[in-house]
Enzyme design. Structure first.
Site, PDB file in Angstrom:
ATOM      1  N   SER A  44       0.872  -1.173   0.000  1.00  0.00           N
ATOM      2  CA  SER A  44       0.000   0.000   0.000  1.00  0.00           C
ATOM      3  C   SER A  44       0.908   1.221   0.000  1.00  0.00           C
ATOM      4  CB  SER A  44      -0.850   0.009   1.260  1.00  0.00           C
ATOM      5  OG  SER A  44      -0.015   0.300   2.372  1.00  0.00           O
ATOM      6  N   LYS A  45       0.305   2.379  -0.126  1.00  0.00           N
ATOM      7  CA  LYS A  45       1.087   3.601  -0.163  1.00  0.00           C
ATOM      8  C   LYS A  45       1.929   3.723   1.115  1.00  0.00           C
ATOM      9  CE  LYS A  45       0.637   8.443  -1.224  1.00  0.00           C
ATOM     10  NZ  LYS A  45       1.435   8.826  -2.341  1.00  0.00           N
ATOM     11  N   ARG A  46       1.329   3.296   2.208  1.00  0.00           N
ATOM     12  CA  ARG A  46       2.046   3.393   3.478  1.00  0.00           C
ATOM     13  C   ARG A  46       3.304   2.513   3.504  1.00  0.00           C
ATOM     14  NH1 ARG A  46      -1.156   1.214   7.615  1.00  0.00           N
ATOM     15  NH2 ARG A  46       0.701   0.197   8.384  1.00  0.00           N
ATOM     16  N   GLY A  80       5.152   1.868   0.910  1.00  0.00           N
ATOM     17  CA  GLY A  80       6.182   2.286  -0.050  1.00  0.00           C
ATOM     18  C   GLY A  80       5.701   2.271  -1.490  1.00  0.00           C
ATOM     19  N   GLU A  92       8.320  10.567  -5.699  1.00  0.00           N
ATOM     20  CA  GLU A  92       8.173  10.896  -4.271  1.00  0.00           C
ATOM     21  C   GLU A  92       9.410  10.455  -3.490  1.00  0.00           C
ATOM     22  OE1 GLU A  92       4.181  10.471  -2.208  1.00  0.00           O
ATOM     23  OE2 GLU A  92       3.724   9.688  -4.203  1.00  0.00           O
TER      24      GLU A  92
END
Ligand code: GLU
Length: 466
Positions: A240-242, A244, A250
């Protein structure tokens, strides 16, 4: 000898994330190591879901990590006439046919199959249709898939793959509005671009038999396939974005170096003995897609930070200055600061953002003082010591030139006052930085002007008296 041609074929529906970059890297390394070609194809046929920003982000990310591709970028959206031509060829050769089944009929068929416990599939009813087509129906084009036997291929990661022809139906290659379908475009492009090796995520494994059917119908040479397992989070779930799963750019903003990111990615699903650090040269020398791991790999944030700090330590001052100025708008400090403080800061930085922060802490007087530390330092004795040290610095005839000189001055001062030099460290750290941690006190003293040292000590004394 055959020239190796690989490609990276992202769909620009979201930003390029690290899984995509890893796929690109594997393809890039394999092509470059073999003096082959690495091509970039943007799979932008899903016109409604495309974003120009995402296309640009892909190209930008490639530039950032220093991955160059050969020739022009191929955009699928510009190749519709070409796909059309091959659809017509297959129709003419009787290898594909118009199917006039309406959506309602298809839904009904699927429903019945499901009720019978069968896998829903098209029943080939128009495969050999000779009659008059029903009116009012815009037909789709279906390819004649093999009716029996197996579709076999050797996957470089998964091994021997055998798919029973019964599991595939005559799938659609052109929709009723004439647009080609995904697998059709991919197969045509890979063939026409001369791709010899397809390295991609194993989420595409189920597309491969269909693509092979298209290759074979058109008499194209089937490439070698390598389906790489996904990158999972440490809990074994989809990233998930959390965890990585961010856009590659980014990572740049967060102060990662491209060398670290590539090194991190190359080790996700591939290894060479127990080596962890790979220069680009070594990656090129050792990477071989046949050594790709068939088990999924796990994203490990600590390892990425460890690699990043390694590559930060390797940076020359000039490269560091360029990165700090270009990416973080940091003015290049004087030579002395670079010489004395950079090694200290490098040791303590996991990212360039850390580096910028520690550098700023050194070069700017403290904006606030850590309360815990203030409490710890605020004794009459420390106030007196700081006052005396301040006077001592003021009285120095010449500026402190090196960390060693700063050590010597602290030692002389301590001797004179009959204390151990280390008694000074905490109060001085509080005075110069306003908090615990950070660079060594001696190097810092060596980098600050006498006036600045005096100013910071005086300001700190005030906070201790209050
Ligand atoms: N466009 C596909 C994707 O972004 C990749 C297709 C392929 O590599 O064959 O997942």
């Amino acid at each position: 000898m055959e020239t190796i041609v690989t490609r990276f074929a992202p769909s620009p529906t979201g930003y390029l994330h690290i899984g995509g970059l890893r796929t690109a890297l594997f393809n890039y390394l394999y092509a470059r190591a073999n003096k082959g070609k690495f091509l970039l194809r943007i799979e932008d046929t899903d016109l409604a879901r495309n974003s120009t920003d995402a296309k640009e982000a892909i190209i930008q990310a490639f530039e950032w990590v220093g991955m160059d591709y050969d020739g022009e970028v191929v955009y699928q959206s510009q190749r519709f006439p070409l796909y059309q031509q091959y659809i017509e060829q297959l129709l003419k050769e009787g290898k594909a046919y118009y199917c006039y089944m309406s959506k309602e009929e298809l839904d009904l068929l699927r429903e019945e199959q499901r009720k019978r416990g069968e896998t829903p599939r098209y029943d080939n009813r128009y495969r050999d249709f000779q009659g008059t087509p029903p009116s009012g129906i815009q037909p789709v084009v279906r390819i004649k898939a093999p009716l029996s036997g197996e579709i076999c291929f050797k996957d470089g990661v998964k091994g021997e793959m055998r798919i029973n022809a019964k599991e595939l139906d005559d799938f659609i290659i052109a929709r009723s509005d004439g647009t080609p379908t995904y697998n059709f475009c991919v197969a045509i492009d890979d063939a026409l671009m001369g791709v010899t090796d397809v390295i991609r995520g194993d989420d595409h494994l189920s597309n491969t038999p269909k693509q092979i059917i298209i290759y074979e119908a058109l008499g194209f040479k089937v490439p070698r396939f390598f389906h790489v397992p996904m990158i999972l989070n440490p809990q074994g779930h989809k990233l998930s974005k959390r965890d990585g799963a961010m856009s590659v750019m980014e990572y740049k903003e967060m102060g990662y170096l491209p060398e670290a990111l590539l090194n991190f990615l190359v080790r996700l699903g591939w290894s060479h003995g127990d080596q962890e650090i790979f220069s680009k040269k070594e990656m090129l020398e050792f990477f071989n897609p046949n050594d790709l791991n068939s088990a999924p790999s796990a994203y490990n944030q600590e390892k990425l930070l460890w690699l990043n700090s390694h590559y930060i330590r390797e940076l020359s001052n000039d490269s560091l200055n360029m990165l700090l100025s270009e990416n973080f708008n940091v003015e290049t400090p004087q030579e002395k600061v670079q010489e004395i403080l950079y090694p200290e800061i490098k040791e303590r930085s996991k990212t360039l953002v850390d580096f910028v922060e520690i550098l700023k802490d050194c070069l700017q007087e403290p904006k606030r003082y850590d309360e815990k530390m203030q409490h710890k330092v605020s004794s009459e004795e420390n106030i007196r010591l700081l006052g005396e040290f301040c006077a001592y610095i003021k009285a120095l005839k010449k500026p402190i030139g090196t960390a060693q000189e700063a050590e010597n001055e602290m030692a002389t001062f301590a001797d004179f006052h009959g204390i151990k030099a280390k008694v000074l460290f905490v109060p001085l750290r509080y005075a110069l930085l306003g908090k615990s941690g950070g660079v060594g006190i001696a190097p810092l003293l060596a980098c600050l002007d006498k006036e600045e040292i005096v100013k910071r000590i005086q300001a700190a004394i005030q906070t201790l008296k209050n």
